[in-house]
Design a protein around this motif. Structure first.
Motif, short mmCIF file in Angstrom:
data_model
loop_
_atom_site.label_atom_id
_atom_site.label_comp_id
_atom_site.label_asym_id
_atom_site.label_seq_id
_atom_site.Cartn_x
_atom_site.Cartn_y
_atom_site.Cartn_z
N ASP A 87 11.94 66.81 2.90
CA ASP A 87 12.81 65.63 2.80
C ASP A 87 12.02 64.46 2.26
O ASP A 87 10.82 64.33 2.52
N PHE A 88 12.70 63.62 1.54
CA PHE A 88 12.03 62.55 0.86
C PHE A 88 12.82 61.28 1.10
O PHE A 88 14.05 61.24 0.95
N TRP A 89 12.16 60.23 1.54
CA TRP A 89 12.87 58.98 1.90
C TRP A 89 13.24 58.24 0.63
O TRP A 89 12.41 57.77 -0.12
N ASN A 90 14.52 58.16 0.37
CA ASN A 90 15.01 57.47 -0.80
C ASN A 90 15.24 56.01 -0.47
O ASN A 90 16.17 55.65 0.26
N GLU A 91 14.37 55.12 -0.95
CA GLU A 91 14.41 53.69 -0.59
C GLU A 91 15.72 53.05 -1.04
O GLU A 91 16.35 52.31 -0.30
N GLU A 92 16.15 53.39 -2.26
CA GLU A 92 17.31 52.71 -2.84
C GLU A 92 18.57 52.93 -2.02
O GLU A 92 19.28 52.00 -1.66
N ASP A 93 18.85 54.20 -1.72
CA ASP A 93 20.08 54.50 -1.00
C ASP A 93 19.89 54.47 0.50
O ASP A 93 20.86 54.48 1.25
N VAL B 188 18.57 56.86 2.34
CA VAL B 188 18.82 58.16 2.99
C VAL B 188 17.68 59.10 2.66
O VAL B 188 16.84 58.83 1.78
N TYR B 189 17.65 60.21 3.40
CA TYR B 189 16.68 61.25 3.09
C TYR B 189 17.23 62.13 2.00
O TYR B 189 18.34 62.65 2.12
N ASP B 190 16.50 62.29 0.93
CA ASP B 190 16.89 63.23 -0.12
C ASP B 190 16.08 64.50 0.04
O ASP B 190 14.95 64.47 0.49
N LYS B 191 16.71 65.57 -0.36
CA LYS B 191 16.00 66.84 -0.26
C LYS B 191 15.27 67.10 -1.58
O LYS B 191 15.87 67.00 -2.65
N VAL B 192 13.99 67.41 -1.50
CA VAL B 192 13.27 67.81 -2.70
C VAL B 192 13.19 69.33 -2.69
O VAL B 192 12.64 69.92 -1.77
#
Lengths: 512, 324
Positions: A127-133, A135-139
Motif C-alpha cells: 500500500d502506498f500513501w497517496n497524499e493528494e487524495d 487514501v492508500y493506493d495499492k501498488v
C-alpha cells in the motif's frame, strides 16, 4: 548356469540365485552409469568440436563470412540464398528485440538472487500513501511465478537462438567454400521441397515438439525450480514475492524437526506397500484366472472374458465411485446403514465396516477393490502369453509325473515372469502413480491429526498428496514440487531396471 | 509388384496376429477335436470332468461377483425411492424418472456436449501428433533422433500432474479471458501427446522397410511415402490412437478438476466433473439415483468402444514385453 549348481543343496541353490540376482542388478547399475558417463563425455566432446569448428570457420573465412558471424544471414544474402538470409536476419533482429525489451529483464529478475536466497522479482505488492487524495493506493508488484516462467522461457529462447546461430554461421562458411569450388547453392524452392522429403522429419516434428515444449517442458522445469523456492500459501502470488531457498525444502523433508518428515516417510511407505500389493495381487490372480479360462474343458470362454473385462471397460470414475458408495458408512445419516456392502456385512457378520474411518480397514478395502479392477486387466495380458508357452514343456513334465501345482511353479510362473517382467515393473510404476483408485475410492482419507500433517491422510499416495498440495485449501507448491521430484526419482529407478532388462530396447540399437 | 504383394501379406499376417482371441479359440477348438478322437481311461476322464466342473462353477461364481457392482449401478438407476442409501439391492419401486430427470432438470446433456467437443478436437490433434512423431522415430535417420527419444522417455517419468499449476499459469497468459475453458482442456489433453508415441512406433516398425525403399526408388518423396503407403497400411493403429484419445476426456477427472476449479457456471463442466460433484456430501442424497442413470448412459458406449479396442490394447501394452 554351470555344473556346480546341480551339486548344491536346495538351500545353497537359493543363496546362489539370490546372489546372482543382486550381482545382475549391480551390473545393470554399473552399465547404466557407464552409459550416462559416455553420454556426458560425448556431449562435451561434441560441444568442444563445435567450438573448434566455429573458431576455424571464423578464422579462415573471408570478410563476408566473418561479418555474418555478427549479422546473421549476410553471407546468405550475397551468395544467392536470399530468402534464407532474410529469415536469419529477421531471426536475429527478433531475438535482440526480445532480449532487450522483454527477456533480458525477466531473466535478470528471475535469477539475480539465485544464490543469495533473495526475492524472485523486485517490487512486492504494497500500500502506498497517496497524499493528494488522502487514501492508500495499492501498488501492484511483481508476480514471482510469472517472472520465473518468463525467465525459463527466455533461457530456452537463448538456447534455441544459439543453435540457429551455430547452424547459420556454419552455413555461411559452407557457402564460401561452394563459391571457391564453383558449386551452386541450393535455392529456396528446393529447401521447401526438401522439407517434404529428406528433411520431412522437421515438418512432422515441429508442431508436436512445440506443443511438448510449451506445455510440458517449460512447465515442468518451472515446477522443478519451484522446489528450490518457498512458494506456498504464505507467499502466494501476486500479493507476495517468493524467495530462493536453495535446498531448504529437501532438508526440511528429510531432517526437519517438524512432523513433516515423519508424515512423508509414512506416505512413502504406504505408497510402496500399496504398489507392491496392488501389482502382485492383480498379477497372480489375473494369471490364475487366465489359466482357468484357458483350461481345455471350460465352456463359454468368450462370455467369461467379456464379463470380466466389463469392469475395466467402464470408466474408472464411474466404477470406483459406485464402489466407494457401496462401501460407505453412510456418514451418520439417520436411518441409513450405509452402502449396500457395509449393510450386508453388518447383517451377516454383525461387523461394522469402518471404511473411511479406520486407516487399516480402508487400506485393505482399497487393495481388494483394486483387485476387482486389476485382475481382469492382468487376465487380458496373460491370456495371450499363456498360449505361447510351448506345449511340449507341459507334455514332458506330465510324463515325468509332475503335479499341476509343480508344473505351475516350475514352468508357468518362471516363463510368465520372464516374459512379462517389463510389464510388471511398468505396472508397478503405474500403481505408484495410481491417482484414480485412491482418490475416487477414499479421497485419501481417513485423516489422523497425530500421524499426518500438511494435508496428507491415511491412504494418501505421494501422487494424491501432491494433488491436494497444489489444489487444496492451504496450498504448498514447494512441497508439491519436492514430492513430484521424488516420485520422478522413484519411477526413474524402476524404469531403469526395465530399461536394462528389456531386450526389446536393446534391439533398438541395431535398428536397420 | 511381387515384393509388394509379399509384404502386404506380412502386414495381413500381423493384423491376424492382433486378433488374439479368435486365434486362441480356434486353436482350442482344434485341440479339443483331436483330443476327442482319442480314447481315454476312465480314471483320467473322471478327474478331467471333475476339474472342469469345479472350474466352471468357480468361474461362474467369480464372474457374478465381478459383475455385481455394475449390475447394482444398473438397477439403482431405476430406483424410485430418493436418498443415497437404500437397504435393498433391488429397488422397491421401479421407475424411469431418473432418466427423465437427467435430461430435463440437469445439465447432463450440456456436459455431454462439452465432453464430446473436447474429445473430438483433442483426438484429432493427438492422432496427428502421435502418428507423425511415431513415423519420424521409426523411419527417419537424423542426428537428434536418439537424444530426443531419451529426453521424451525421461519426461514421461515425471508425474503428468506435477506441472499442472505451471500449465495453469501459462494458459492464463495465453488465454487471459477464458483460461478456464474448453480450449484449455483441449490443449491440456493433446499438447503433450507426442510423449505417447511408443505403441504407434512399435507398429510402424513392423511395417516392412522395403515398401518405403521401393517407393523411394520410384521417386516418391518422404511425404508421399508416408501419406500414400504407410498411412493406408496403418488403419488399425490410427483407429487405436483416435479412439484411446477420444475416450480419455470422458474418463479424466484429475486435469478437468484442476482447470475448472472454482468455476461457478456448472454448464462448463465435463461429464466426469459434473457427475463427481453429484456424489459430494451435500448433493448425494438428492442426486445418487440420477448419478446411476447418467453413469449407465455414459458407460455403455465407452464400454462398447473398449470391448472393440481390447485386442489392439493388449497388443500395445504387451507388445514390447512379448518381443523380449
Amino acid at each position: 548356469m554351470n555344473l556346480d549348481y546341480y551339486r548344491k543343496t536346495p538351500w545353497q541353490r537359493f543363496i546362489y540365485k539370490i546372489s546372482r540376482f543382486f550381482k545382475n542388478i549391480g551390473k545393470g547399475f554399473v552399465g547404466f552409469f557407464a552409459r550416462i558417463f559416455h553420454a556426458i563425455v560425448g556431449f562435451f566432446t561434441g560441444i568442444g568440436r563445435g567450438f573448434k569448428e566455429f573458431g576455424q570457420n571464423f578464422w579462415y573465412g573471408d570478410a563476408l563470412t566473418k561479418s555474418s558471424h555478427f549479422v546473421l544471414g549476410l553471407s546468405h544474402l550475397f551468395r544467392g540464398q536470399i530468402v534464407r538470409g532474410i529469415i536469419y536476419l529477421l531471426l536475429e533482429t527478433a531475438f535482440v528485440f526480445y532480449m532487450v525489451f522483454f527477456g533480458g529483464n525477466y531473466l535478470a529478475m528471475c535469477f539475480e538472487n539465485f544464490f543469495g536466497g533473495g526475492n524472485v522479482g523486485r517490487v512486492e505488492t504494497h500500500d502506498f500513501w497517496n497524499e493528494e487524495d488522502g487514501v492508500y493506493d495499492k501498488v501492484v508488484g511483481d508476480n514471482s511465478f510469472l517472472i520465473l516462467l518468463y525467465g525459463i522461457l527466455t533461457l530456452f529462447v537463448i538456447i534455441f537462438f544459439i543453435i540457429c546461430y551455430v547452424v547459420a554461421t556454419r552455413e555461411s562458411y559452407e557457402l564460401e567454400q561452394y563459391r571457391i569450388i564453383g558449386k551452386k547453392p541450393q535455392n529456396f524452392k528446393k529447401d521447401i521441397n526438401n522439407l517434404l522429403d529428406n528433411k520431412f522429419h522437421i515438418t512432422l516434428l515441429s508442431l508436436p515438439m512445440v506443443g511438448l515444449f510449451v506445455f510440458t517442458i517449460v512447465p515442468l522445469v518451472t515446477m522443478i525450480l519451484i522446489a528450490f523456492t518457498n512458494y506456498d500459501a504464505a507467499h502466494e502470488v501476486p500479493q507476495h514475492l517468493f524467495q530462493w531457498v536453495g535446498l531448504d525444502n529437501f532438508k526440511d523433508l528429510f531432517y526437519g524437526s517438524t512432523n513433516l518428515g515423519a508424515t512423508f516417510w509414512r506416505v512413502l511407505g504406504w505408497t510402496l506397500l500399496w504398489a507392491v500389493l496392488a501389482t502382485f495381487t492383480s498379477y497372480i490372480f489375473g494369471m490364475l484366472l487366465a489359466m482357468l479360462i484357458n483350461r481345455k474343458g471350460i465352456k463359454f470362454k468368450k462370455l467369461y472374458r467379456t464379463l470380466f473385462v466389463a469392469t475395466i471397460a467402464v470408466p474408472q470414475f464411474v466404477s470406483l465411485l459406485i464402489m466407494s458408495k457401496m462401501l460407505d458408512t453412510g456418514g451418520g445419516v439417520l436411518g441409513s446403514g450405509g452402502g449396500i456392502i457395509t449393510q450386508l456385512i453388518e447383517s451377516i457378520f454383525d461387523y461394522h465396516l469402518k471404511f473411511g474411518i479406520d486407516i487399516n480397514t480402508t487400506r485393505i478395502c482399497i487393495v481388494l477393490v483394486n483387485m476387482w479392477i486389476g485382475v481382469p486387466y492382468s487376465m487380458l495380458m496373460c491370456s495371450g502369453i499363456l498360449m505361447n508357452i510351448p506345449n511340449d514343456l507341459y507334455e514332458s513334465a506330465r510324463i515325468d509325473g509332475a503335479s499341476p501345482v509343480r508344473r505351475f511353479f516350475k514352468i508357468t510362473l518362471p516363463y510368465m515372469l520372464f516374459v512379462t517382467g517389463p510389464y510388471l515393473i511398468t505396472q508397478f510404476i503405474g500403481n505408484i502413480n495410481n491417482f484414480n483408485v485412491i482418490y475416487l475410492l477414499s479421497g485419501g482419507g481417513p485423516g489422523d491429526i497425530i500421524l499426518y500433517t500438511d494435508g496428507a491422510k491415511g491412504t494418501d499416495l505421494l501422487i494424491t498428496w501432491l494433488y491436494k498440495l497444489s489444489l487444496g485449501i492451504d496450498r504448498n507448491y514447494k512441497l508439491a514440487s519436492v514430492i513430484g521430484i521424488l516420485v520422478f526419482i522413484i519411477s526413474a529407478v524402476f524404469s531403469l531396471i526395465v530399461y536394462n532388462k528389456s531386450s526389446a530396447v536393446k534391439g533398438e540399437d541395431n535398428f536397420q | 509388384m511381387s515384393t509388394q504383394n509379399k509384404n502386404k501379406k506380412t502386414v495381413d499376417q500381423r493384423t491376424q496376429e492382433l486378433t488374439n482371441w479368435k486365434k486362441i479359440d480356434q486353436m482350442e477348438a482344434e485341440i479339443e477335436k483331436s483330443k476327442k478322437k482319442k480314447k481315454r481311461r476312465g480314471g483320467m476322464r473322471f478327474r478331467r470332468i471333475f476339474g472342469d466342473t469345479v472350474g466352471q462353477i468357480s468361474l461362474t461364481v467369480l464372474s457374478i461377483i465381478w459383475i455385481i457392482p455394475l449390475f447394482y449401478l444398473f438397477v439403482q438407476s431405476f430406483r424410485k425411492e430418493p436418498g443415497a442409501w437404500s437397504p435393498t439391492f433391488f429397488p422397491q419401486e421401479w421407475t424411469l424418472d431418473n432418466y427423465k430427470r437427467l435430461f430435463t432438470e440437469t445439465k447432463f446433456l450440456q456436459w455431454c456436449g462439452n465432453t464430446l467437443l473436447i474429445a473430438v478436437c483433442s483426438c484429432i490433434i493427438t492422432a496427428i501428433f502421435v502418428l507423425s512423431v511415431a513415423y519420424v522415430f521409426s523411419r527417419m535417420k537424423f542426428k537428434a533422433r536418439k537424444p530426443m527419444m531419451n529426453v521424451m522417455l525421461i519426461l514421461g517419468m515425471f508425474p503428468g500432474f506435477m506441472s499442472m499449476s505451471a500449465v495453469y499459469f501459462l494458459l492464463k497468459i495465453l488465454l487471459p479471458n477464458n483460461y478456464q475453458s474448453h480450449i484449455s482442456l483441449i490443449i491440456v489433453y493433446s499438447a503433450g501427446a507426442a510423449l505417447s508415441y511408443y505403441i504407434a512406433k512399435g507398429f510402424f516398425d513392423t511395417v516392412p522397410k522395403s515398401l518405403d525403399e521401393a517407393a523411394r526408388i520410384d521417386g516418391a518423396s518422404r511425404f508421399r511415402t508416408f501419406y500414400k503407403i504407410i498411412l493406408p497400411l496403418s488403419k488399425s493403429i490410427i483407429i487405436y490412437t483416435i479412439l484411446t484419445s477420444f475416450i480419455a476426456p470422458w474418463c479424466d477427472y484429475i486435469f478437468v478438476s484442476y482447470i475448472m476449479a472454482g468455476v461457478p457456471d456448472t454448464g462448463m463442466y465435463t461429464v466426469s466433473l459434473g457427475m463427481y460433484k453429484w456424489l459430494e456430501r451435500e448433493m448425494i442424497q438428492q442426486y445418487f439415483t440420477t448419478f446411476c442413470a447418467a453413469a449407465v448412459i455414459v458407460a455403455t458406449p465407452i464400454t462398447g468402444l473398449f470391448m472393440w479396442l481390447q485386442k489392439y490394447y493388449v497388443e500395445g501394452v504387451t507388445g514390447g514385453a512379448v518381443k523380449g
